[in-house]
Design a protein around this motif. Structure first.
Motif, PDB file in Angstrom:
ATOM      1  N   ALA A  73     -23.463  -2.768 -58.776  1.00 32.53           N
ATOM      2  CA  ALA A  73     -22.691  -4.014 -58.816  1.00 32.53           C
ATOM      3  C   ALA A  73     -23.485  -5.115 -59.509  1.00 32.53           C
ATOM      4  CB  ALA A  73     -22.310  -4.446 -57.403  1.00 32.53           C
ATOM      5  N   ASN A  74     -24.799  -5.166 -59.275  1.00 31.94           N
ATOM      6  CA  ASN A  74     -25.632  -6.179 -59.921  1.00 31.94           C
ATOM      7  C   ASN A  74     -25.696  -5.956 -61.428  1.00 31.94           C
ATOM      8  OD1 ASN A  74     -26.241  -7.569 -57.573  1.00 31.94           O
ATOM      9  ND2 ASN A  74     -28.047  -6.324 -57.131  1.00 31.94           N
ATOM     10  N   ILE A  90     -14.322  -8.611 -68.687  1.00 30.65           N
ATOM     11  CA  ILE A  90     -14.180  -7.163 -68.754  1.00 30.65           C
ATOM     12  C   ILE A  90     -14.680  -6.556 -67.450  1.00 30.65           C
ATOM     13  CG2 ILE A  90     -14.425  -7.083 -71.267  1.00 30.65           C
ATOM     14  CD1 ILE A  90     -17.351  -6.308 -70.844  1.00 30.65           C
ATOM     15  N   GLY A  91     -14.656  -5.231 -67.375  1.00 27.53           N
ATOM     16  CA  GLY A  91     -15.212  -4.540 -66.217  1.00 27.53           C
ATOM     17  C   GLY A  91     -14.142  -4.074 -65.257  1.00 27.53           C
ATOM     18  N   LYS A  92     -14.525  -3.947 -63.985  1.00 24.85           N
ATOM     19  CA  LYS A  92     -13.643  -3.451 -62.945  1.00 24.85           C
ATOM     20  C   LYS A  92     -13.568  -4.442 -61.796  1.00 24.85           C
ATOM     21  CE  LYS A  92     -14.657   1.411 -63.973  1.00 24.85           C
ATOM     22  NZ  LYS A  92     -15.113   2.714 -63.428  1.00 24.85           N
ATOM     23  N   LEU A  93     -12.457  -4.420 -61.092  1.00 24.93           N
ATOM     24  CA  LEU A  93     -12.264  -5.277 -59.919  1.00 24.93           C
ATOM     25  C   LEU A  93     -11.644  -4.433 -58.823  1.00 24.93           C
ATOM     26  CD1 LEU A  93     -12.256  -8.066 -58.545  1.00 24.93           C
ATOM     27  CD2 LEU A  93      -9.977  -8.438 -59.531  1.00 24.93           C
ATOM     28  N   ALA A  94     -12.387  -4.225 -57.728  1.00 24.11           N
ATOM     29  CA  ALA A  94     -11.914  -3.434 -56.596  1.00 24.11           C
ATOM     30  C   ALA A  94     -11.507  -4.379 -55.468  1.00 24.11           C
ATOM     31  CB  ALA A  94     -13.005  -2.479 -56.116  1.00 24.11           C
ATOM     32  N   VAL A  95     -10.224  -4.344 -55.120  1.00 26.21           N
ATOM     33  CA  VAL A  95      -9.653  -5.280 -54.147  1.00 26.21           C
ATOM     34  C   VAL A  95      -9.109  -4.507 -52.958  1.00 26.21           C
ATOM     35  CG1 VAL A  95      -7.922  -7.088 -53.772  1.00 26.21           C
ATOM     36  CG2 VAL A  95      -9.019  -6.845 -56.019  1.00 26.21           C
ATOM     37  N   GLY A  96      -9.351  -5.008 -51.757  1.00 24.66           N
ATOM     38  CA  GLY A  96      -8.772  -4.439 -50.551  1.00 24.66           C
ATOM     39  C   GLY A  96      -7.790  -5.410 -49.936  1.00 24.66           C
ATOM     40  N   THR A  97      -6.812  -4.882 -49.222  1.00 23.06           N
ATOM     41  CA  THR A  97      -5.836  -5.763 -48.587  1.00 23.06           C
ATOM     42  C   THR A  97      -5.218  -5.111 -47.359  1.00 23.06           C
ATOM     43  OG1 THR A  97      -3.802  -7.067 -48.929  1.00 23.06           O
ATOM     44  CG2 THR A  97      -3.918  -4.916 -49.988  1.00 23.06           C
ATOM     45  N   LEU A  98      -4.791  -5.941 -46.454  1.00 22.77           N
ATOM     46  CA  LEU A  98      -3.977  -5.496 -45.333  1.00 22.77           C
ATOM     47  C   LEU A  98      -2.644  -4.967 -45.834  1.00 22.77           C
ATOM     48  CD1 LEU A  98      -4.534  -8.542 -42.958  1.00 22.77           C
ATOM     49  CD2 LEU A  98      -5.500  -6.266 -42.671  1.00 22.77           C
ATOM     50  N   THR A 138     -20.554  -2.506 -47.908  1.00 21.83           N
ATOM     51  CA  THR A 138     -21.291  -1.446 -48.590  1.00 21.83           C
ATOM     52  C   THR A 138     -21.153  -1.501 -50.110  1.00 21.83           C
ATOM     53  OG1 THR A 138     -19.428   0.105 -48.427  1.00 21.83           O
ATOM     54  CG2 THR A 138     -21.038   0.107 -46.622  1.00 21.83           C
ATOM     55  N   GLY A 139     -20.279  -2.381 -50.623  1.00 20.37           N
ATOM     56  CA  GLY A 139     -20.145  -2.516 -52.064  1.00 20.37           C
ATOM     57  C   GLY A 139     -19.046  -1.677 -52.673  1.00 20.37           C
ATOM     58  N   ASP A 140     -18.273  -0.956 -51.867  1.00 20.35           N
ATOM     59  CA  ASP A 140     -17.168  -0.159 -52.389  1.00 20.35           C
ATOM     60  C   ASP A 140     -16.044  -1.055 -52.885  1.00 20.35           C
ATOM     61  OD1 ASP A 140     -15.728   2.205 -52.963  1.00 20.35           O
ATOM     62  OD2 ASP A 140     -14.639   2.047 -51.079  1.00 20.35           O
ATOM     63  N   LEU A 141     -15.883  -2.236 -52.280  1.00 20.73           N
ATOM     64  CA  LEU A 141     -14.886  -3.215 -52.704  1.00 20.73           C
ATOM     65  C   LEU A 141     -15.585  -4.517 -53.091  1.00 20.73           C
ATOM     66  CD1 LEU A 141     -12.172  -2.761 -49.909  1.00 20.73           C
ATOM     67  CD2 LEU A 141     -12.056  -1.906 -52.265  1.00 20.73           C
ATOM     68  N   ASP A 142     -15.047  -5.205 -54.108  1.00 18.24           N
ATOM     69  CA  ASP A 142     -15.580  -6.516 -54.493  1.00 18.24           C
ATOM     70  C   ASP A 142     -15.167  -7.583 -53.490  1.00 18.24           C
ATOM     71  OD1 ASP A 142     -16.868  -5.955 -57.091  1.00 18.24           O
ATOM     72  OD2 ASP A 142     -14.845  -5.374 -57.694  1.00 18.24           O
ATOM     73  N   SER A 276     -18.545 -10.786 -58.525  1.00 22.26           N
ATOM     74  CA  SER A 276     -18.457 -10.542 -59.961  1.00 22.26           C
ATOM     75  C   SER A 276     -17.631 -11.633 -60.624  1.00 22.26           C
ATOM     76  CB  SER A 276     -17.822  -9.178 -60.222  1.00 22.26           C
ATOM     77  OG  SER A 276     -16.452  -9.195 -59.833  1.00 22.26           O
ATOM     78  N   THR A 277     -17.769 -11.728 -61.942  1.00 21.80           N
ATOM     79  CA  THR A 277     -16.982 -12.720 -62.679  1.00 21.80           C
ATOM     80  C   THR A 277     -15.495 -12.490 -62.477  1.00 21.80           C
ATOM     81  OG1 THR A 277     -18.740 -12.789 -64.343  1.00 21.80           O
ATOM     82  CG2 THR A 277     -16.638 -13.770 -64.947  1.00 21.80           C
ATOM     83  N   ALA A 278     -15.082 -11.214 -62.450  1.00 24.83           N
ATOM     84  CA  ALA A 278     -13.668 -10.898 -62.248  1.00 24.83           C
ATOM     85  C   ALA A 278     -13.208 -11.325 -60.860  1.00 24.83           C
ATOM     86  CB  ALA A 278     -13.427  -9.408 -62.456  1.00 24.83           C
ATOM     87  N   ALA A 279     -14.019 -11.055 -59.832  1.00 29.89           N
ATOM     88  CA  ALA A 279     -13.657 -11.458 -58.471  1.00 29.89           C
ATOM     89  C   ALA A 279     -13.558 -12.970 -58.368  1.00 29.89           C
ATOM     90  CB  ALA A 279     -14.685 -10.923 -57.478  1.00 29.89           C
ATOM     91  N   THR A 280     -14.483 -13.670 -58.995  1.00 27.77           N
ATOM     92  CA  THR A 280     -14.460 -15.135 -58.973  1.00 27.77           C
ATOM     93  C   THR A 280     -13.201 -15.662 -59.640  1.00 27.77           C
ATOM     94  OG1 THR A 280     -16.881 -15.206 -59.014  1.00 27.77           O
ATOM     95  CG2 THR A 280     -15.706 -17.213 -59.661  1.00 27.77           C
ATOM     96  N   ALA A 281     -12.807 -15.038 -60.755  1.00 28.69           N
ATOM     97  CA  ALA A 281     -11.597 -15.466 -61.455  1.00 28.69           C
ATOM     98  C   ALA A 281     -10.349 -15.234 -60.612  1.00 28.69           C
ATOM     99  CB  ALA A 281     -11.486 -14.726 -62.786  1.00 28.69           C
ATOM    100  N   LEU A 282     -10.296 -14.104 -59.898  1.00 31.53           N
ATOM    101  CA  LEU A 282      -9.139 -13.844 -59.034  1.00 31.53           C
ATOM    102  C   LEU A 282      -9.054 -14.881 -57.919  1.00 31.53           C
ATOM    103  CD1 LEU A 282      -6.768 -12.014 -58.163  1.00 31.53           C
ATOM    104  CD2 LEU A 282      -8.404 -10.724 -56.791  1.00 31.53           C
TER     105      LEU A 282
END
Length: 305
Positions: A73-74, A90-98, A138-142, A276-282
């Protein structure tokens, strides 16, 4: 230790199968297996228990998995930072939700994000809050949109979005259906429908009922919102649910609760690691940005772990 070895290790750990991991990483299985054996020799420990059908992590493997995900992730964050300077995302964004998230229209938010940043690959995982919080740690989700637990959570920061009062849900013929309000203590002796033990909304209601001096009987345990409302609608039990359930199409009737417990929705991110930049943007989107307006939880009310 090379980054490629960590990528192969994480793939095997998540797929629990060398062949599927090799297919996921687009490499020959022999090359992937050789890389994993080299990593094990370097660390002086076996990372997997192998059998003919699947592989399982050893204790050493579980310890490495969290750190490997953080390391990867780093590296991804470093690439994101460089791309951001060039005006790219660019890159990947892993999101979890109820399963049912009333505070945020997440599908609409993800659609907006995808339209603005088509270079980001989005991965979505739905689940219960405890599992999602652990995957963030654990880093599996952003990040993950979760029901915030009452106490602190080690390794995870919970930024509040909304504190929502809970209401009584009862059948269309229930004696309480026409009440303008009801006290929790009036629910003694009722049969309840609720989510399974371990779900945070269940824990919130359990604690509220105990504080009201009510020992309740949960006869119907479910893991689906629509099942819960259907059982209530057919008069098989009552439930204490978040207020946004009132927007669902159902025959159930809803009654406000005097001094109700609250269901707290929050965004979970890993502590000690910049999103991540993508998580921050979301998270910067107006319709899901963590809030502190009146009626919603201030950050201090949930805290950091």
């Amino acid at each position: 230790m090379e980054l490629r070895q960590l990528e192969y290790f994480v793939a095997v750990a998540e797929e629990r199968h060398f062949t599927r991991a090799a297919e996921r990483m687009h490499v020959a299985q022999s090359g992937l297996s050789t890389s994993i054996r080299s990593l094990e020799r370097e660390l002086g420990a076996s990372l997997f228990v192998r059998n003919t059908r699947s592989v399982e992590l050893t204790n050493e493997g579980r310890a490495l998995l969290t750190q490997a995900r953080h390391a990867l992730a780093n590296v991804a964050a470093a690439k994101d930072a460089v791309a951001a300077v060039r005006g790219l995302l660019i890159g990947k964004l892993a999101v979890g939700t109820l399963q049912c998230l009333g505070a945020v229209d997440l599908p609409a938010a993800l659609a907006r994000f995808h339209a603005d940043h088509p270079g980001v690959e989005i991965r979505l995982r739905q689940g219960g809050s405890p599992d999602l919080i652990e995957r963030v740690r654990t880093g599996d989700l952003d990040l993950a949109f979760v029901s915030a637990p009452p106490g602190m959570v080690s390794g995870v920061t919970l930024a509040p979005i909304r504190a929502e009062p809970m209401v009584l849900a009862c059948g269309p013929d229930h004696p309480l259906r026409e009440r303008t309000t009801v006290d929790l203590c009036e629910l003694a002796g009722e049969t309840f429908v609720d989510f399974s033990p371990g779900w945070i909304s269940r824990d919130v209601v359990d604690q509220a009922m105990a504080a009201a001096g009510v020992e309740r009987r949960v006869a119907f345990e479910v893991n689906d919102v629509h099942w819960l409302l259907d059982l209530v609608s057919h008069g098989l039990g009552i439930a204490v649910v978040p207020q946004f359930f009132t927007t669902k199409r159902t025959a159930a009737r809803f009654v406000p609760i005097t001094d109700p417990p609250h269901w707290n929705v929050a965004v979970a991110t890993a502590s000690g690691r910049h999103p991540s930049t993508a998580a921050t943007a979301l998270l910067a989107l107006d319709d899901i940005r963590p809030r502190t307006e009146a009626g919603q939880l201030p950050p201090a009310a949930i805290g950091r772990g």
